[in-house]
Scaffold this motif. Sequence first.
Motif, PDB file in Angstrom:
ATOM      1  N   GLU A  51       0.845  -1.199   0.000  1.00  0.00           N
ATOM      2  CA  GLU A  51       0.000   0.000   0.000  1.00  0.00           C
ATOM      3  C   GLU A  51       0.881   1.249   0.000  1.00  0.00           C
ATOM      4  OE1 GLU A  51      -3.817   1.968   2.392  1.00  0.00           O
ATOM      5  OE2 GLU A  51      -2.767   0.221   3.215  1.00  0.00           O
TER       6      GLU A  51
ATOM      7  N   CYS B 154      -0.228   8.999  -3.602  1.00  0.00           N
ATOM      8  CA  CYS B 154      -0.551   8.578  -4.969  1.00  0.00           C
ATOM      9  C   CYS B 154      -1.296   9.692  -5.705  1.00  0.00           C
ATOM     10  CB  CYS B 154      -1.431   7.324  -4.951  1.00  0.00           C
ATOM     11  SG  CYS B 154      -0.713   5.949  -4.047  1.00  0.00           S
TER      12      CYS B 154
ATOM     13  N   LYS C 101      -4.095  11.261  -7.485  1.00  0.00           N
ATOM     14  CA  LYS C 101      -5.270  10.706  -8.168  1.00  0.00           C
ATOM     15  C   LYS C 101      -5.145   9.210  -8.419  1.00  0.00           C
ATOM     16  CE  LYS C 101      -6.412  15.041 -10.509  1.00  0.00           C
ATOM     17  NZ  LYS C 101      -6.577  15.715 -11.834  1.00  0.00           N
ATOM     18  N   GLU C 102      -3.909   8.732  -8.660  1.00  0.00           N
ATOM     19  CA  GLU C 102      -3.764   7.315  -8.994  1.00  0.00           C
ATOM     20  C   GLU C 102      -2.306   6.890  -8.995  1.00  0.00           C
ATOM     21  OE1 GLU C 102      -4.825   6.446 -13.037  1.00  0.00           O
ATOM     22  OE2 GLU C 102      -3.834   8.231 -13.821  1.00  0.00           O
TER      23      GLU C 102
ATOM     24  N   ASN D  90      -3.815  -1.828  -8.047  1.00  0.00           N
ATOM     25  CA  ASN D  90      -5.208  -1.850  -7.607  1.00  0.00           C
ATOM     26  C   ASN D  90      -5.429  -0.634  -6.711  1.00  0.00           C
ATOM     27  OD1 ASN D  90      -7.800  -2.387  -6.797  1.00  0.00           O
ATOM     28  ND2 ASN D  90      -7.294  -4.204  -5.592  1.00  0.00           N
ATOM     29  N   GLU D  91      -5.932   0.450  -7.326  1.00  0.00           N
ATOM     30  CA  GLU D  91      -6.112   1.739  -6.639  1.00  0.00           C
ATOM     31  C   GLU D  91      -4.767   2.216  -6.094  1.00  0.00           C
ATOM     32  OE1 GLU D  91      -9.283   1.021  -3.897  1.00  0.00           O
ATOM     33  OE2 GLU D  91     -10.829   1.269  -5.441  1.00  0.00           O
ATOM     34  N   ASN D  92      -4.632   2.329  -4.753  1.00  0.00           N
ATOM     35  CA  ASN D  92      -3.371   2.808  -4.189  1.00  0.00           C
ATOM     36  C   ASN D  92      -2.490   1.658  -3.708  1.00  0.00           C
ATOM     37  OD1 ASN D  92      -4.983   2.062  -2.021  1.00  0.00           O
ATOM     38  ND2 ASN D  92      -4.057   3.597  -0.643  1.00  0.00           N
TER      39      ASN D  92
END
Length: 655
Positions: free
Chosen positions: A575, A579, A581-582, A611-613
């Motif tokens: 994790e 980040c 926005k992405e 996967n996202e952050n």
Amino acid sequence: MKNTRYTNVILICLLSLLNTISMAQEIDMSPLFGEGMVLQRDKQIPVFGKASPNTKIIVTFRDQTESTISGADGKWMLKLKPEVYGGPDKMIIQAENEELVIQQVYVGEVWICSGQSNMEMPMLSNWAHVNNAEQEVLAAICPNIHLFKVERMASFQPIKDIKSNGWAVCSSESVADFSAVAYFFGRDLEHSLQMPIGLIQTAWGGTVAEAWTSSNGLKKINDFNEQLQAIETIGQSKIDLEKKYFEDLKSFFLESAKLDVGIQGVDTIFTSTELNDSDWVKMDLPGMVESTPIGPVDGAVWFRKTIQLSKEDIRDSMFLHIAAPDDEDETWFNAYKVGESKVWDEPRKYSLPDKIIKEGKNVITIRLTDLRGAGGFMGEASHFALTGENGFRMDLAQNWKCKLGYDLQSVKTIPVKPNEPNQPSVLYNGMIHPLIPYAFRGVIWYQGESNVGRADQYKELFPALITDWRKQWGGDDFEFLFVQLASYLKRNLHPVEDSWSELREAQRETQKLANTGMAVAIDLGDANDIHPGNKQDVGKRLALWARNKVYKENIPFCGPTLKSVSRKNSKLIIEFENCYKELKTSDNGKVRGFAVAGKDGVFHWAEAKINENKVILNSKMVAEPIAVRYAWSSNPDCNLINSANLPASPFEAKI
């Protein structure tokens, strides 16, 4: 009578001149206090200098007037109240018989810019090249930026006097010899803040962090106790220092030659054409010795290569070309010494006498001496060649063999030049201490290459340096922003143990200290040049940290940073913070650069998905991963960035 009158006139003139000289010398100021100076806004402003003992000193600046009395040694210091940015103004310093007026005084933001060669690297030079340097210099007409360069000075004791030509307004002429990183950092700050920016460059290429740390700052680190004790006993006479240096140099050569397994008495046995080198380590050049099983070592390493030449090949006069050694070389061809040089980072070209070149088997031998940091050869494979006057060329980069001659740690006598910078505290004494207590906002720092191979020590040393500087300036936890080492050297195809990565990890962990920030440069390096040319983005990334953390701009300031590591079945979940926005990749391809290991500690490349952050890692070679590395190589293939297009830092972590 006529002669007596003329004699009296001459005496009166001489007395008047002597009195004028005396008055002119009554106030002695550091070059920091001169025309074009920038004072730090919104902080107390220390003003300091020397005068006659017990003299009243009055300082006037804007609507402030403060006074003090010089001590018995003539030193004095007073503090003005904080001021808002602006200028130009004038500062008046008065003593009993003298008034010194400093014109063109500004108030704004002051930053100290320090480190080794990548900080010292000027906009224009013959040893390193900034991208688009000529155009950048021509465009550097920035009257709001003021430059102050501290000249090189190593000292065994803390000194007060600075070697400098003083302040200069940033122009094409003044910036040419100034730190490129510092200039680009200052340029970005000025664009954002629109106020005077003062940049104080105090840097020296090829230097170690302990040289920039005071003796008190090092005393808690046991590794330096012996050196510190030796320095404390060194006399101050230049003649004595030089005498001891040459005596120690003689002892060093005798000791190192005796320890070197490639030398027996007066014979360099490793140069023999009949030597059996089948058990030597194989290596392609250029490259660093630390990437071989020999590992990180200072001392001497021998290199050999056997080649075959035909009768036609040797018709011409021939030359041996070698890429730039780090640090020194001695070179033989068929046991005949063809050249040697102590010049670092400069390719060699040695002429070969016709009599030593043979049809058939020929042997090239190089004794490389490296006394600090990484050791090996820099440059490109094409720099290794045998050439002839009429067009003959034989490439020599591949299939060398190498063997350790001696380890520097085994040598008892290490000669120290009187102005040698790589000794504990000597650069702090000569180039940092003279700046105290001048007020400033923060420090930008680019250093670490010379401490590669000592990452465990650097984990303690680098935070100690930062803490030491803050203590020396009275306990102010000023911002300390630094550059993580850029990519360098040959790219590895498989996960490896790597001393450059270990040093980067030590830098990353230093962010545990308050008010520190790290500009990641892993994507800005050059495999063949330890001085990469893209200093624009280095300066910009340092400025992003300053603008966000110091000047409170709501802007992205760093790449994705590690937040946590967890495991779900056979997958590791990494994790990230920051980040924005992405998470994404710099080339829109698959994520590269991650490796995982199980309990055996052996790392294997991992498949990575965003996967996202988070980044989800999986490897068929590791059923139960417990550790992860990202960009763990001197020159890694990695591409993870955030929406601000800023790269993730290399790191190592375990569950």
